[in-house]
Motif scaffolding. Structure first.
Motif, PDB file in Angstrom:
ATOM      1  N   GLY A  74     -51.023  88.584  22.720  1.00 61.40           N
ATOM      2  CA  GLY A  74     -51.917  87.697  23.918  1.00 61.40           C
ATOM      3  C   GLY A  74     -53.007  86.566  23.484  1.00 61.40           C
ATOM      4  O   GLY A  74     -52.815  86.610  21.876  1.00 61.40           O
ATOM      5  N   ASP A  75     -53.323  85.440  24.012  1.00 61.17           N
ATOM      6  CA  ASP A  75     -54.060  84.473  24.198  1.00 61.17           C
ATOM      7  C   ASP A  75     -55.014  85.155  23.363  1.00 61.17           C
ATOM      8  O   ASP A  75     -56.248  84.701  21.727  1.00 61.17           O
ATOM      9  N   GLU A  76     -55.744  86.232  23.676  1.00 57.63           N
ATOM     10  CA  GLU A  76     -56.911  87.026  22.845  1.00 57.63           C
ATOM     11  C   GLU A  76     -57.106  87.741  22.288  1.00 57.63           C
ATOM     12  O   GLU A  76     -58.029  88.873  21.834  1.00 57.63           O
TER      13      GLU A  76
ATOM     14  N   GLY B  19     -54.498  85.433  18.427  1.00 53.52           N
ATOM     15  CA  GLY B  19     -54.062  84.625  19.490  1.00 53.52           C
ATOM     16  C   GLY B  19     -55.132  83.472  20.234  1.00 53.52           C
ATOM     17  O   GLY B  19     -56.140  82.772  18.766  1.00 53.52           O
ATOM     18  N   SER B  20     -54.229  82.649  20.126  1.00 54.61           N
ATOM     19  CA  SER B  20     -54.670  80.871  20.842  1.00 54.61           C
ATOM     20  C   SER B  20     -56.111  81.042  21.453  1.00 54.61           C
ATOM     21  O   SER B  20     -56.625  79.874  20.538  1.00 54.61           O
ATOM     22  N   LYS B  21     -56.447  82.289  21.885  1.00 58.02           N
ATOM     23  CA  LYS B  21     -57.581  81.180  22.172  1.00 58.02           C
ATOM     24  C   LYS B  21     -59.182  82.539  21.471  1.00 58.02           C
ATOM     25  O   LYS B  21     -60.467  82.294  21.833  1.00 58.02           O
TER      26      LYS B  21
END
Lengths: 379, 379
Positions: free
Chosen positions: A73-75, A120-122
């Motif tokens: 996931g993002d995080e 993740g992206s964030k």
């Protein structure tokens, strides 16, 4: 007690056995392949892990299984585990006798070193190739890969030996905190400890030496006694004596050359703890962080009333949880310990490296007396 | 440890037996008549006192003798003793087993009430007729009269019963300090104690009730159990249970109606102290102020590590000495306790009054189990 809210790695709870959960899904979202996804595994999705579904002897309950990883996931981070120690607390957790227990199915292992594979992206404070160690107990480190929240791990320097990094997060941290947070120690003060050859004990000797403290180190008698004494002295121990010698009248001569201890560190209990109490300074503190002898600490009323000795405990897991709202103090401690390793003030621990599939060798050894620390190596 | 410098009443020291002193002169300047001043005694100069010159059983070492009083200096008081309790600590001091021991020749007794007879020219905060109690242990209260520094005593109100005033300075003060200084207690919190029928225990029940605290009071089984339970409940006890009942499984039902204890007060040790530990709240404190069972407090490692219980001691004598540089806090505490007596919140203790010459009756009784407090009455 402040507990994290984390959708993947659920906080451990006392009496966690009463929780009802779907049996084949892990708290991090990974699942056991052979039960639910047999035939669907790929290199990215699946990994080996040491799984248990009930408490008992590890021979009966622990199995090497393939588990599917959830998407990143993002995080999140995806992490390749590199090495994971087998500690007595891990065995107690398998047996169901530890103070905190993960929900089933669970992956064994609380401590270990991983390398970040995917970010993740964030997540902005980690990149592929970084070394990380878990923040909290119950991470389940005995596995090849894991997907977790980025906040579930903290970085550790890559320019220290792999075995130092893999064993930095529990034992040296325990030694560091006990020396810094109890007894109000100043250079020249004395610390007495039993179980001085344990991983914590060796870290205490080295960190105390760096703080300008004297250490009196109590060990059990053994065949290779001189060799062990020399080893602990080479780490910085001021004195190394056996439990038996500590009880002899002439031991009082010790305190002609060295101050009476302001701090005692006890991981044994029973008579061994009582022997420490007998030599402590007025107004001193005994910190208990283990109970190897499985007997209570016998504290005489006179020691409490007339010598004003304070008896308390320390649990690294609880300290970390108390500091979970702001990871800066945990990160700073790990960074300082890594710097000690780099400067040669904290040696690489004596470890026996065991290939991951041979995990039973490491578990057997951990339950034996006088055994060295065993570390599962994932690559 | 800060010790007073006082030319008359010398501070007590540990291992005081090593001090060299003239054998027939007391630390307050009084002397034994029959040895040095036979035939010179007058009503003003001499008084009866219970004297000992060596340690041992009181039958062997304690004698009622006439001693000469020194002249009353500018900063002194001459005091007529009215009443003096016999406490277990007094017996231990005679035996030489207490943590502090006065130099020989010594007068027995640490606690008591006196009336001021004569006031030195530079003393402005005392007048004849005032009631006073000793500040420090080792005063030597088992005597008819004494000359001491005005700063060696503090005032106590005359409008409370004589027996309350004579027994206010040690046991109620101990109860007060333990409840105020440990466990960070708030109204609604719970205190558990063993030896609940002791003088300290009864004061704990009453002072705790005044603070809005619940108390769980542990006593030994005995023939007149119901009578004792009723008495302690009438003082304000929330619960009174026997040591035996505390170990039964159904005792956990207690904690449905009452919070788990944040503070445990232990004057017994051994299994009794262990039983208290089993019921304490996470992060709570056990204070030991006595060791009647003469066995150490057995503290399980798990209680220290996983329940974060703190085990410490309290000694009223040491607290007073720590506060000797400024008597205002001691005076305020005694005044507040006297006010509780006045309001009916702290009852007159159950005491057996013994005429001073019959002192052996009181000493015999103090060494027996289940005995009430005995007080020597000087008039």
């Amino acid at each position: 007690m402040k507990l994290r809210t984390c959708p993947r790695l659920q906080p451990l709870k006392e009496s966690i056995r009463f929780l009802t959960r779907k049996p084949a899904q892990f708290s991090d979202g990974s699942r056991i392949c052979k039960r639910t996804f047999a035939g669907h595994t790929t290199a990215q999705q699946a990994c080996d892990a040491l799984v248990y579904n009930r408490h008992g002897h590890y021979d009966d309950v622990l199995q090497l299984e393939k588990v599917l990883l959830p998407p990143v996931g993002d995080e999140d981070l995806r992490i390749k585990m590199l090495a994971a120690p087998v500690n007595p607390a891990d065995i107690n957790m398998l047996q169901g006798t530890y103070a905190i227990l993960p929900p089933f199915p669970a992956v064994g292992g609380n401590e270990g070193l991983g390398e970040v594979l995917e970010v993740g992206s964030k997540v902005c404070d980690a990149k592929p190739g970084d070394w990380v160690i878990p923040v909290d107990a119950g991470f389940g480190t005995w596995r090849m890969e894991v997907v977790c929240k980025a906040t579930d791990v903290i970085p550790v320097a890559k320019d220290i030996p792999l075995l130092s990094a893999a064993t930095l997060g529990v034992n040296p941290c325990t030694a560091y905190r006990m020396l810094k947070d109890f007894g109000n120690l100043k250079p020249g003060d004395t610390v007495i400890q039993n179980g001085a050859n344990s991983a914590v004990g060796q870290a205490v000797i080295q960190i105390a030496a760096g703080m300008g403290l004297s250490t009196i180190n109590i060990i059990r008698d053994r065949p290779n006694l001189k060799e062990l004494k020399d080893k602990l002295k080479s780490l910085g121990a001021s004195l190394v004596i056996t439990e038996e010698a500590l009880q002899k009248p002439e031991v009082t001569n010790l305190f002609k050359d060295i101050r009476r201890p302001k701090l005692a560190l006890n991981c044994v209990g029973g008579h061994s703890a009582g022997n420490l109490l007998a030599h402590m300074e007025y107004g001193s503190t005994m910190v208990t962080y283990g109970g190897m002898a499985k007997k209570p600490v016998p504290v005489p009323a006179k020691a409490l009333i007339f010598k004003d000795i304070n008896v308390c405990g320390f649990w690294m897991t609880q300290w970390k949880r108390n500091n979970m709202h702001d990871l800066s103090e945990i990160k700073a401690m790990v960074a300082e310990l890594a710097e000690m390793v780099r400067r040669g003030q904290l040696s690489v621990p004596t470890c026996t490296q065991v290939p991951f599939p041979d995990y039973k060798v490491a578990l057997d050894a951990t339950t034996r007396a006088y055994s060295s620390k065993h570390v599962l190596m994932m690559e």
